[in-house]
Design an enzyme around this catalytic site. Structure first.
Site, PDB file in Angstrom:
ATOM      1  N   SER A 170       0.595   7.974   5.529  1.00  0.00           N
ATOM      2  CA  SER A 170      -0.682   8.197   6.207  1.00  0.00           C
ATOM      3  C   SER A 170      -1.831   8.394   5.292  1.00  0.00           C
ATOM      4  CB  SER A 170      -0.778   9.396   7.200  1.00  0.00           C
ATOM      5  OG  SER A 170       0.352   8.914   8.032  1.00  0.00           O
ATOM      6  N   GLY A 178      22.515  -1.176  32.935  1.00  0.00           N
ATOM      7  CA  GLY A 178      23.443  -1.430  31.977  1.00  0.00           C
ATOM      8  C   GLY A 178      23.153  -2.738  31.234  1.00  0.00           C
ATOM      9  N   GLU A 197       0.676   0.787  10.306  1.00  0.00           N
ATOM     10  CA  GLU A 197      -0.875   0.267  10.297  1.00  0.00           C
ATOM     11  C   GLU A 197      -1.585   1.339  10.886  1.00  0.00           C
ATOM     12  OE1 GLU A 197      -2.014  -3.511  10.932  1.00  0.00           O
ATOM     13  OE2 GLU A 197      -0.030  -4.391  10.345  1.00  0.00           O
ATOM     14  N   LEU A 234       0.725  -1.330   0.078  1.00  0.00           N
ATOM     15  CA  LEU A 234       0.033   0.008   0.047  1.00  0.00           C
ATOM     16  C   LEU A 234       0.880   1.137  -0.217  1.00  0.00           C
ATOM     17  CD1 LEU A 234      -2.628   1.227   0.155  1.00  0.00           C
ATOM     18  CD2 LEU A 234      -2.591   1.360   2.658  1.00  0.00           C
ATOM     19  N   THR A 235       2.080   1.165   0.950  1.00  0.00           N
ATOM     20  CA  THR A 235       2.516   2.739   1.301  1.00  0.00           C
ATOM     21  C   THR A 235       3.656   2.849  -0.168  1.00  0.00           C
ATOM     22  OG1 THR A 235       2.584   2.361   3.509  1.00  0.00           O
ATOM     23  CG2 THR A 235       4.252   3.704   2.781  1.00  0.00           C
ATOM     24  N   THR A 266      -0.510   5.654  12.052  1.00  0.00           N
ATOM     25  CA  THR A 266       0.172   6.002  13.237  1.00  0.00           C
ATOM     26  C   THR A 266      -0.647   6.474  14.315  1.00  0.00           C
ATOM     27  OG1 THR A 266      -0.015   8.543  12.599  1.00  0.00           O
ATOM     28  CG2 THR A 266       1.811   7.329  11.437  1.00  0.00           C
TER      29      THR A 266
HETATM   30  C1  LIG Z   1       8.879  -1.564   9.499  1.00  0.00           C
HETATM   31  C2  LIG Z   1       7.888  -1.071   8.634  1.00  0.00           C
HETATM   32  C3  LIG Z   1       7.120  -1.936   7.935  1.00  0.00           C
HETATM   33  C4  LIG Z   1       6.054  -1.529   7.256  1.00  0.00           C
HETATM   34  N1  LIG Z   1       5.265  -2.541   6.393  1.00  0.00           N
HETATM   35  C5  LIG Z   1       4.427  -2.096   5.784  1.00  0.00           C
HETATM   36  C6  LIG Z   1       3.492  -3.038   4.788  1.00  0.00           C
HETATM   37  O1  LIG Z   1       3.966  -4.032   4.664  1.00  0.00           O
HETATM   38  N2  LIG Z   1       2.949  -2.354   3.722  1.00  0.00           N
HETATM   39  C7  LIG Z   1       2.784  -1.110   3.662  1.00  0.00           C
HETATM   40  O2  LIG Z   1       1.807  -0.664   2.737  1.00  0.00           O
HETATM   41  N3  LIG Z   1       3.134  -0.066   4.441  1.00  0.00           N
HETATM   42  C8  LIG Z   1       4.179  -0.538   5.556  1.00  0.00           C
HETATM   43  N4  LIG Z   1       4.796   0.307   6.152  1.00  0.00           N
HETATM   44  C9  LIG Z   1       4.516   1.772   6.046  1.00  0.00           C
HETATM   45  C10 LIG Z   1       3.851   2.371   7.259  1.00  0.00           C
HETATM   46  O3  LIG Z   1       2.381   1.906   7.263  1.00  0.00           O
HETATM   47  C11 LIG Z   1       3.883   3.840   7.100  1.00  0.00           C
HETATM   48  O4  LIG Z   1       5.396   4.161   7.400  1.00  0.00           O
HETATM   49  C12 LIG Z   1       2.941   4.679   7.850  1.00  0.00           C
HETATM   50  O5  LIG Z   1       1.579   4.516   7.468  1.00  0.00           O
HETATM   51  C13 LIG Z   1       3.346   6.070   8.023  1.00  0.00           C
HETATM   52  O6  LIG Z   1       3.541   6.829   6.659  1.00  0.00           O
HETATM   53  P1  LIG Z   1       4.842   7.581   6.479  1.00  0.00           P
HETATM   54  O7  LIG Z   1       5.996   6.686   7.101  1.00  0.00           O
HETATM   55  O8  LIG Z   1       4.866   8.062   5.137  1.00  0.00           O
HETATM   56  O9  LIG Z   1       4.825   8.801   7.537  1.00  0.00           O
HETATM   57  P2  LIG Z   1       3.825  10.109   7.165  1.00  0.00           P
HETATM   58  O10 LIG Z   1       2.475   9.729   6.726  1.00  0.00           O
HETATM   59  O11 LIG Z   1       4.522  10.887   6.405  1.00  0.00           O
HETATM   60  O12 LIG Z   1       3.673  10.714   8.762  1.00  0.00           O
HETATM   61  C14 LIG Z   1       4.930  11.243   9.469  1.00  0.00           C
HETATM   62  C15 LIG Z   1       4.198  12.075  10.636  1.00  0.00           C
HETATM   63  O13 LIG Z   1       3.151  12.875  10.143  1.00  0.00           O
HETATM   64  C16 LIG Z   1       1.840  12.628  11.127  1.00  0.00           C
HETATM   65  N5  LIG Z   1       0.840  12.893  10.264  1.00  0.00           N
HETATM   66  C17 LIG Z   1       0.530  12.466   8.868  1.00  0.00           C
HETATM   67  N6  LIG Z   1      -0.761  12.963   8.434  1.00  0.00           N
HETATM   68  C18 LIG Z   1      -1.107  13.480   9.759  1.00  0.00           C
HETATM   69  C19 LIG Z   1      -2.480  13.979   9.928  1.00  0.00           C
HETATM   70  N7  LIG Z   1      -3.389  14.332   9.022  1.00  0.00           N
HETATM   71  N8  LIG Z   1      -2.651  14.639  11.124  1.00  0.00           N
HETATM   72  C20 LIG Z   1      -1.800  14.742  12.126  1.00  0.00           C
HETATM   73  N9  LIG Z   1      -0.438  13.975  11.909  1.00  0.00           N
HETATM   74  C21 LIG Z   1      -0.264  13.339  10.588  1.00  0.00           C
HETATM   75  C22 LIG Z   1       2.169  11.009  11.242  1.00  0.00           C
HETATM   76  O14 LIG Z   1       1.410  10.644  12.336  1.00  0.00           O
HETATM   77  C23 LIG Z   1       3.622  10.940  11.496  1.00  0.00           C
HETATM   78  O15 LIG Z   1       3.892  11.222  12.811  1.00  0.00           O
HETATM   79  C24 LIG Z   1       5.785  -0.259   7.101  1.00  0.00           C
HETATM   80  C25 LIG Z   1       6.645   0.808   7.607  1.00  0.00           C
HETATM   81  C26 LIG Z   1       7.705   0.312   8.623  1.00  0.00           C
HETATM   82  C27 LIG Z   1       8.523   1.334   9.263  1.00  0.00           C
END
Ligand SMILES: Cc1cc2nc3c(=O)[nH]c(=O)nc-3n(C[C@H](O)[C@H](O)[C@H](O)COP(=O)(O)OP(=O)(O)OC[C@H]3O[C@@H](n4cnc5c(N)ncnc54)[C@H](O)[C@@H]3O)c2cc1C
Length: 383
Positions: free
Chosen positions: A132, A339, A362, A125-126, A364
């Site tokens: 997000s 430690g 899944e 998805l991402t 934030t």
């Molecule tokens: C180890 C790992 C495994 C993963 N596995 C998968 C997977 O299998 N499949 C998949 O599709 N994705 C996966 N992901 C992706 C994960 O779901 C995303 O990282 C997550 O949804 C957040 O998106 P972003 O990292 O782009 O952060 P962003 O969306 O850019 O967010 C950055 C910050 O801004 C905040 N923010 C964003 N929008 C808003 C809002 N409207 N209001 C307030 N705050 C906001 C967020 O809470 C966060 O603190 C994985 C990520 C990691 C790190």
């Protein structure tokens, strides 16, 4: 805490713990250092029923209920969150999506393989520019005769380099969530490249990858659900995924409690066990309360799901609370161990590193709060 589990649920919990204590716990620190869980583990997990926990028996699963699912995810989280992620993404996010929206042919082909551990799934998805805000994703699937041709990229995909199947979300229509469809794409399809992302803070044993699609051609029969139904499928899977995430966090908190408690009893300073100091008991008490509270919120969600009631907001609350509590608990466990909490002879530091991602993926913590806030006020903070 014992919330009147059935005899079968108790047996599953005991067998799962014994299995994981033998096949995972002794090896987790080495897998963490090597950044790879032993792949031979998957067939063993499948034998125990983990890869098809809530998948019906007719498709190769064990047809377990959602409390059993939580028990399984909790034991996996206590043992090693990398392993929980492998299971949860393949069986939960991918398998359950096929179960919910797949054709009989897709279920017979892919679901059976996933539920028996013959194939591993990943959930795409991402993207690098959309996390997000998944409804704005840019990967495209263009209809060409009886096929679709997919172009784009996916970021942070769990199991990405190890999966045989990727559930890919791609745009078939206009902008926004309604223009998205879902596709079941074999990862050996020509034009699909995968690159493992190394150097993660936690979940190091689990493969996280970037996927690149260049003219990847799939038959129209590979589409999961209807055109334009992709975002609904993604959100439905993530609602249930949050239950797994919450249960996994309960396991982390439980592991932190056991680690801190055992250490505090055997370690002596000032001629007395650490456990006799009130400030140490304060930390252990906080972890213990968080374990019970997170478990109750999680089981409440499982119960709603089991009874066919709305569970989305309950899942957000459970995931929000349990993931933040897991970070707190792991931080406290490191503190209790002093430690020794900082080195990987003990699991406290790994729990902390693994817990950290739980407030990010899944949905934030901020996104969970917006979902809960929308339910409470009737006003959406999303555009
Ligand atoms: C180890 C790992 C495994 C993963 N596995 C998968 C997977 O299998 N499949 C998949 O599709 N994705 C996966 N992901 C992706 C994960 O779901 C995303 O990282 C997550 O949804 C957040 O998106 P972003 O990292 O782009 O952060 P962003 O969306 O850019 O967010 C950055 C910050 O801004 C905040 N923010 C964003 N929008 C808003 C809002 N409207 N209001 C307030 N705050 C906001 C967020 O809470 C966060 O603190 C994985 C990520 C990691 C790190």
């Amino acid at each position: 805490m014992d919330l009147s589990l059935t005899d079968e649920q108790k047996v599953f919990q005991r067998v799962a713990r014994e299995f994981l204590d033998e096949h995972v716990v002794p090896f987790r620190a080495a897998w963490d250092r090597a950044e790879q869980v032993d792949t031979a583990l998957v067939p063993k997990l499948a034998e125990l029923g983990f890869m098809g926990l809530t998948i019906p028996e007719e498709y190769g699963g064990i047809g377990g209920d959602y409390v059993t699912y939580c028990l399984g995810m909790e034991e996996l989280g206590r043992a090693d969150s990398s392993v929980r992620g492998i299971v949860s993404v393949s069986m939960g996010l991918v398998g359950k999506s096929i179960l919910g929206y797949g054709s009989e042919e897709q279920k017979q082909h892919w679901l059976r393989r996933i539920a028996t551990g013959e194939s591993l799934g990943c959930f795409g998805l991402t993207e690098s520019d959309t996390g997000s805000d998944a409804g704005s994703l840019a990967t495209r699937a263009v209809r060409d005769g009886d096929d679709y041709v997919i172009d784009g990229e996916k970021m942070f995909i769990t199991n990405g380099t190890r999966a045989d199947l990727c559930l890919v979300f791609a745009r078939t229509g206009g902008p926004g969530p309604r223009g998205i469809s879902a596709f079941l794409v074999p990862t050996d399809a020509p034009g699909l490249q995968r690159r493992e992302i190394k150097g993660k803070l936690g979940l190091r044993g689990q493969a996280t990858a970037e996927l690149f699609f260049e003219g990847v051609r799939v038959p129209a029969s590979a589409r999961l659900g209807d055109e334009g139904q992709g975002f609904t499928i993604a959100m439905a899977s993530l609602d249930k995924g949050r239950l797994s995430c919450a249960a996994g966090c309960v396991g982390i908190i439980q592991g932190c409690l056991e680690t801190a408690r055992e250490y505090a009893v055997q370690r002596h300073q000032f001629g007395r066990p650490l456990a006799s100091f009130q400030l140490v008991q304060d930390m252990i008490a906080d972890i213990s309360v968080d374990a019970d509270a997170a478990r109750m919120l999680t089981w409440r969600t499982a119960d709603l799901l089991e009874r066919g009631e709305d569970f989305g907001v309950a899942a957000s609350k459970a995931k929000l609370f349990a993931s933040e509590a897991a970070v707190r608990a792991a931080n406290l466990a490191v503190q209790v161990l002093g430690g020794y909490g900082y080195v990987d002879d003990y699991p406290a530091q790994k729990y902390l590193r693994d817990a950290r991602v739980m407030t990010l993926y899944e949905g934030t913590s901020q996104i969970q709060k917006l979902l809960i806030g929308r339910a409470e006020t009737g006003v959406s903070a999303f555009l």
